[in-house]
Design a protein around this motif. Structure first.
Motif, short mmCIF file in Angstrom:
data_model
loop_
_atom_site.label_atom_id
_atom_site.label_comp_id
_atom_site.label_asym_id
_atom_site.label_seq_id
_atom_site.Cartn_x
_atom_site.Cartn_y
_atom_site.Cartn_z
N TYR A 121 0.80 -1.22 0.00
CA TYR A 121 0.00 0.00 0.00
C TYR A 121 0.84 1.27 0.00
CZ TYR A 121 -3.50 -3.43 1.47
OH TYR A 121 -4.32 -4.54 1.55
N ALA A 122 2.09 1.17 0.40
CA ALA A 122 2.95 2.36 0.43
C ALA A 122 3.39 2.71 -0.99
CB ALA A 122 4.17 2.10 1.30
N PRO A 123 3.57 3.99 -1.29
CA PRO A 123 4.06 4.38 -2.62
C PRO A 123 5.47 3.87 -2.88
CG PRO A 123 3.10 6.26 -1.45
CD PRO A 123 3.23 5.16 -0.45
N ASN A 124 5.77 3.63 -4.17
CA ASN A 124 7.13 3.29 -4.56
C ASN A 124 7.79 4.56 -5.09
OD1 ASN A 124 9.32 2.59 -6.46
ND2 ASN A 124 8.77 0.47 -5.95
N PRO A 125 8.87 5.01 -4.45
CA PRO A 125 9.48 6.30 -4.85
C PRO A 125 10.05 6.30 -6.25
CG PRO A 125 10.87 5.12 -3.29
CD PRO A 125 9.58 4.38 -3.33
N ASP A 126 10.28 5.13 -6.85
CA ASP A 126 10.86 5.07 -8.19
C ASP A 126 9.81 5.28 -9.29
OD1 ASP A 126 13.40 4.58 -7.20
OD2 ASP A 126 13.10 2.40 -7.20
N TYR A 127 8.54 5.02 -9.01
CA TYR A 127 7.53 5.04 -10.06
C TYR A 127 6.37 5.98 -9.81
CZ TYR A 127 10.21 1.04 -11.64
OH TYR A 127 11.24 0.24 -12.06
N ALA A 128 5.78 5.96 -8.65
CA ALA A 128 4.63 6.82 -8.38
C ALA A 128 4.63 7.15 -6.89
CB ALA A 128 3.34 6.12 -8.77
N THR A 129 4.92 8.39 -6.59
CA THR A 129 5.16 8.77 -5.18
C THR A 129 3.90 9.15 -4.42
OG1 THR A 129 5.56 11.07 -5.86
CG2 THR A 129 7.48 9.60 -5.73
N THR A 130 2.75 9.24 -5.09
CA THR A 130 1.55 9.69 -4.39
C THR A 130 0.43 8.65 -4.39
OG1 THR A 130 0.61 10.72 -6.39
CG2 THR A 130 2.04 12.09 -5.00
N ILE A 131 0.70 7.46 -4.93
CA ILE A 131 -0.32 6.39 -4.94
C ILE A 131 0.30 5.10 -4.41
CG2 ILE A 131 -1.51 7.42 -6.92
CD1 ILE A 131 -0.24 5.24 -8.68
N PRO A 132 -0.51 4.16 -3.93
CA PRO A 132 0.04 2.88 -3.49
C PRO A 132 0.79 2.17 -4.62
CG PRO A 132 -2.24 3.11 -2.76
CD PRO A 132 -1.98 4.24 -3.72
N HIS A 133 1.87 1.51 -4.25
CA HIS A 133 2.62 0.71 -5.23
C HIS A 133 1.68 -0.28 -5.92
CE1 HIS A 133 6.50 -1.87 -6.02
NE2 HIS A 133 5.93 -1.46 -7.13
N LEU A 134 0.75 -0.84 -5.16
CA LEU A 134 -0.19 -1.82 -5.69
C LEU A 134 -1.10 -1.19 -6.76
CD1 LEU A 134 -0.54 -4.82 -5.01
CD2 LEU A 134 -2.41 -4.18 -3.47
N ALA A 135 -1.44 0.08 -6.60
CA ALA A 135 -2.26 0.77 -7.61
C ALA A 135 -1.48 0.94 -8.91
CB ALA A 135 -2.72 2.13 -7.08
N PHE A 136 -0.19 1.27 -8.79
CA PHE A 136 0.65 1.39 -9.97
C PHE A 136 0.74 0.06 -10.71
CE2 PHE A 136 4.86 0.98 -11.98
CZ PHE A 136 4.83 2.04 -12.86
N ALA A 137 0.94 -1.04 -9.96
CA ALA A 137 1.04 -2.37 -10.57
C ALA A 137 -0.27 -2.75 -11.25
CB ALA A 137 1.40 -3.40 -9.50
N THR A 138 -1.38 -2.37 -10.65
CA THR A 138 -2.70 -2.67 -11.23
C THR A 138 -2.91 -1.92 -12.54
OG1 THR A 138 -3.62 -3.05 -9.03
CG2 THR A 138 -5.19 -2.64 -10.81
N PHE A 139 -2.57 -0.64 -12.54
CA PHE A 139 -2.70 0.17 -13.75
C PHE A 139 -1.85 -0.39 -14.88
CE2 PHE A 139 -1.28 4.09 -16.12
CZ PHE A 139 -2.50 4.36 -16.73
N GLN A 140 -0.61 -0.73 -14.57
CA GLN A 140 0.27 -1.28 -15.60
C GLN A 140 -0.19 -2.65 -16.09
OE1 GLN A 140 2.70 0.07 -17.24
NE2 GLN A 140 2.78 2.01 -16.13
N MET A 141 -0.86 -3.40 -15.23
CA MET A 141 -1.38 -4.71 -15.62
C MET A 141 -2.34 -4.60 -16.80
SD MET A 141 -3.41 -7.50 -13.27
CE MET A 141 -4.78 -6.39 -12.91
N MET A 142 -3.16 -3.56 -16.79
CA MET A 142 -4.15 -3.42 -17.86
C MET A 142 -3.50 -3.15 -19.22
SD MET A 142 -6.68 -4.18 -16.17
CE MET A 142 -7.35 -4.18 -14.52
#
Length: 404
Positions: A84-105
């Motif tokens: 649930y914490a943001p990943n500083p390398d990819y998206a600093t204001t959303i959960p890391h899991l949200a970034f992974a979900t978006f990229q999955m699509m």
């Protein structure tokens, strides 16, 4: 953590997910009625199959810790450590899991795009095996090269806002390679193969246009001004391309619904890599030129007599290539300070990086896909039998019909 950004990325993920069944309708309307369900299944099945591949290891290969600029490690196998914490390398204001979900699509729709190259004649089992292997050997590495921290194309300075190279160039040139391996449809170039449902194609295109606001707007990774710019340039390029295709169509015969729908999709493809780097005025040029390029590439493909059934190469491959080049021409740091100025603003180096990265991805995608198709054809066979093709893939592969 920003709740507004998170909400926008979740909405964008849902919009991009909608694009895959929309693609099924877009493609499905253009095939003969005996192959409608089969064509829709190519897209629908990818939502399930590639979602699992992505969670098990695809995301880790694509965005995991870098190995020599080429691929990620298995550190995030099964999304272990992606929380649930943001990943500083990819998206600093959303959960890391949200970034992974978006990229999955994005990963889901890309092999579905390729299916337009071989509709009406491929074994469904061979398609599924190809799709998993292709996602692993082509999509995941190219995604890492372009978007991951340490990826060699990212380090080169090339720009791809939402997947012109990662999604459309890979899919388009892979489609061309695959069509050169699989046998042609019986009667290709001698028998009329009329579309079974033009309204399906137009509705599919409209839903793709709608979903593309998430595809490009969501790639801002936040609910912000950059998302607004990507949203507007996306609509502008699609509109310009649809009108351009209609005008060219009119010159040769009459303005067709399928033609305008195809033109709009080409505009969406062309603006994808540039949407977060260029102005709405530039988007008009990008969409219009993209439509003209794709239209005449279809004529070239017809002249070559290559049975690349639904022109994935001309629309996605060449549209994506033009979009990558156009990014190098029209990009502006005034639009996106995290990007770069393009050729028109005095920076020819960006155009050079765009051309190099696109060329390498074209060669890589084409070569690996050609090899995969040859291997699967040798081991399992790609094509259905003549009798199965004659009766249609809906019945022969799925035991059902779209129209009773």
């Amino acid at each position: 953590m920003n709740t507004g950004d998170t909400a926008w990325i979740l909405i964008s993920s849902a919009l991009v997910m909608l694009m895959t069944p929309a693609l099924g309708l877009f493609y499905g309307g253009m095939v003969r009625k005996k192959n409608l369900l089969s064509t829709i299944m190519f897209s629908f099945s990818m939502i399930a199959l590639i979602s699992i591949q992505w969670i098990v290891y695809g995301y880790s290969l694509s965005f995991g810790p870098d190995v020599h600029g080429l691929i990620g490690t298995f550190k995030w196998l099964g999304l272990s450590g992606v929380g649930y914490a943001p990943n500083p390398d990819y998206a600093t204001t959303i959960p890391h899991l949200a970034f992974a979900t978006f990229q999955m699509m994005f990963a889901v729709i890309t092999p579905a795009l390729i299916s337009g190259a071989f509709v009406e004649r491929i074994k469904f089992s061979s398609f599924l095996i190809f799709s998993v292997l292709w996602a692993t050997l082509v999509y995941n590495p190219v995604c890492h090269w372009v978007w991951a921290l340490g990826g060699w194309i990212r380090n080169l300075g090339a720009l791809d806002f939402a997947g012109g190279t990662v999604v459309h160039i890979t899919a388009g040139f892979s489609a061309l390679a695959f069509s050169m391996v699989i046998k042609k449809r019986k009667g290709f170039s001698t028998v009329a193969m009329e579309p079974n449902n033009v309204p399906f194609t137009v509705i599919g295109a409209a839903l793709l246009w709608f979903g593309w606001f998430g595809f490009n707007g969501g790639s801002a990774l936040g609910s912000n001004g950059l998302a607004v710019n990507a949203f507007l340039t996306t609509n502008t390029a699609a509109a310009a391309a649809g009108l351009t295709w209609m005008a060219i169509n009119w010159l040769y015969r009459r303005p067709s619904a399928i033609g305008m729908a195809t033109g709009a999709v080409v505009g969406l493809v062309s603006i994808t890599p540039a949407s977060g780097f260029v102005s709405p005025a530039s988007a008009i040029v990008i969409g219009a030129v993209g439509a003209a390029i794709s239209y005449f590439c279809i004529m070239i493909r017809n002249h070559w007599k290559i049975d690349e059934s639904l022109d994935v190469w001309a629309c996605h491959g060449m549209g994506g290539l033009w979009g990558a080049i156009a990014t190098g021409i029209f990009a502006s740091k005034a639009i996106n300070p995290a990007g770069a100025d393009g050729l028109l603003l005095g920076n020819g180096a960006l155009l050079g990086a765009q051309v190099i990265s696109a060329a390498v991805v074209i060669v890589f995608s084409f070569a690996v896909t050609y090899g995969l198709a040859k291997l699967i054809d040798l081991v399992l066979g790609l094509s259905v039998t003549d009798a199965e093709e004659q009766v249609g893939l809906d019945i022969s592969q799925h035991g059902e019909e779209a129209y009773y």
